[in-house]
Design a protein around this motif. Structure first.
Motif, PDB file in Angstrom:
ATOM      1  N   UNK A   1       0.795  -1.229   0.000  1.00 60.58           N
ATOM      2  CA  UNK A   1       0.000   0.000   0.000  1.00 60.58           C
ATOM      3  C   UNK A   1       0.828   1.278   0.000  1.00 60.58           C
ATOM      4  N   UNK A   2       2.099   1.181  -0.371  1.00 54.87           N
ATOM      5  CA  UNK A   2       2.844   2.414  -0.621  1.00 54.87           C
ATOM      6  C   UNK A   2       2.221   3.130  -1.819  1.00 54.87           C
ATOM      7  N   UNK A   3       1.735   2.328  -2.755  1.00 56.67           N
ATOM      8  CA  UNK A   3       0.902   2.839  -3.834  1.00 56.67           C
ATOM      9  C   UNK A   3      -0.530   2.499  -3.482  1.00 56.67           C
ATOM     10  N   UNK A   4      -1.343   3.516  -3.248  1.00 55.83           N
ATOM     11  CA  UNK A   4      -2.674   3.336  -2.695  1.00 55.83           C
ATOM     12  C   UNK A   4      -3.694   2.910  -3.757  1.00 55.83           C
ATOM     13  N   UNK A   5      -4.705   2.124  -3.355  1.00 48.88           N
ATOM     14  CA  UNK A   5      -5.790   1.798  -4.279  1.00 48.88           C
ATOM     15  C   UNK A   5      -6.408   3.065  -4.864  1.00 48.88           C
ATOM     16  N   UNK A   6      -6.579   3.053  -6.186  1.00 45.61           N
ATOM     17  CA  UNK A   6      -7.143   4.210  -6.868  1.00 45.61           C
ATOM     18  C   UNK A   6      -6.132   5.264  -7.270  1.00 45.61           C
ATOM     19  N   UNK A   7      -4.896   5.135  -6.829  1.00 43.47           N
ATOM     20  CA  UNK A   7      -3.872   6.129  -7.176  1.00 43.47           C
ATOM     21  C   UNK A   7      -3.518   6.017  -8.656  1.00 43.47           C
ATOM     22  N   UNK A   8      -3.381   7.167  -9.306  1.00 41.96           N
ATOM     23  CA  UNK A   8      -3.034   7.209 -10.726  1.00 41.96           C
ATOM     24  C   UNK A   8      -1.539   7.435 -10.897  1.00 41.96           C
ATOM     25  N   UNK A   9      -0.957   6.736 -11.844  1.00 45.30           N
ATOM     26  CA  UNK A   9       0.470   6.841 -12.142  1.00 45.30           C
ATOM     27  C   UNK A   9       0.660   7.146 -13.621  1.00 45.30           C
ATOM     28  N   UNK A  10       1.847   7.573 -13.956  1.00 47.80           N
ATOM     29  CA  UNK A  10       2.209   7.762 -15.360  1.00 47.80           C
ATOM     30  C   UNK A  10       3.530   7.060 -15.628  1.00 47.80           C
ATOM     31  N   UNK A  11       3.751   6.713 -16.881  1.00 47.20           N
ATOM     32  CA  UNK A  11       5.037   6.123 -17.250  1.00 47.20           C
ATOM     33  C   UNK A  11       6.180   7.082 -16.930  1.00 47.20           C
ATOM     34  N   UNK A  12       5.943   8.370 -17.154  1.00 46.76           N
ATOM     35  CA  UNK A  12       6.998   9.356 -16.897  1.00 46.76           C
ATOM     36  C   UNK A  12       7.395   9.346 -15.423  1.00 46.76           C
TER      37      UNK A  12
END
Length: 220
Positions: A22-33
């Motif tokens: 959960x360091x990256x949270x559910x629903x969190x948006x990421x980009x390749x950049x």
């Protein structure tokens, strides 16, 4: 393994752990950049890692929104365990019968490290060793089809476990895994099958209790 494959594997493992813990949270948006910068890698290994994570159900690739971390729906855990249970019994029984001497030694070493992690209350260390355990069994069982099918279910299970029980269930979880590893290492198929079935039933009870906890009671 080529350099690109090695980088893609590294990117996958780092992102998988960040999603599971959960360091990256559910629903969190990421980009390749963003990922290219944070992981200090080129786009090709990042894209390969993202495709693998998408196949495993950990991320969703959405037009215009980019990469979105999958939500955690408690009801999904019961379905994950329904699918995982028979595959784990199959793989662990086969591993007990077919594992090489080297693989049994790896299980022995993994069990010792997991025992130390549990004693130190090291939840992240336990999760890493749990993944190593799954990977040893996947090879030792000599059934790549079952191993490929169960791998994403194992990852999803770790994510649910960390979210809902990781701070309170470490010793109990480690004990079940240690008993199973010892059974596989000993080569006793009957005990390995029983230990795998017991561990999966325990996890299914956890999943059922989670669903019951979050499901509102029906009006009388």
């Amino acid at each position: 393994m080529s350099e690109d494959q090695s980088l893609a594997e590294s990117a996958y493992r780092r992102l998988e752990e960040d999603i599971v813990t959960l360091r990256l949270q559910p629903g969190e948006a990421l980009t390749e950049a963003r990922l290219t910068k944070e992981l200090d890698m080129g786009r090709t290994p990042i894209r390969e890692a993202i495709q693998r994570l998408s196949w495993e159900g950990l991320v969703t690739i959405r037009p215009r929104l980019g990469i979105v971390i999958s939500e955690l729906n408690p009801g999904d855990y019961t379905r994950v365990m329904d699918a995982r249970h028979p595959l784990e019994v199959l793989l662990t029984t086969s591993a007990a019968r077919l594992a090489s001497r080297e693989e049994r030694q790896k299980l022995h070493d993994c069990a010792a490290a997991m025992r130390d992690a549990a004693s130190a209350n090291d939840t992240i260390g336990f999760l890493r060793l749990d993944k190593i355990f799954d990977e040893i069994v996947a090879v030792a069982a000599c059934n790549p089809f079952a191993a490929k099918a169960v791998a994403p279910l194992q990852t999803l299970s770790r994510r649910f476990w960390y979210r809902y029980w990781g701070e309170s269930n470490l010793i109990a979880a480690a004990t079940g895994h240690l008993e199973l590893m010892q059974a596989i290492e000993s080569g006793d198929e009957t005990v390995a099958r029983t230990m795998a079935d017991d561990l999966m039933r325990y996890m299914r009870r956890q999943a059922a209790s989670l669903v019951a906890e979050v499901t509102p009671p029906r009006p009388v």
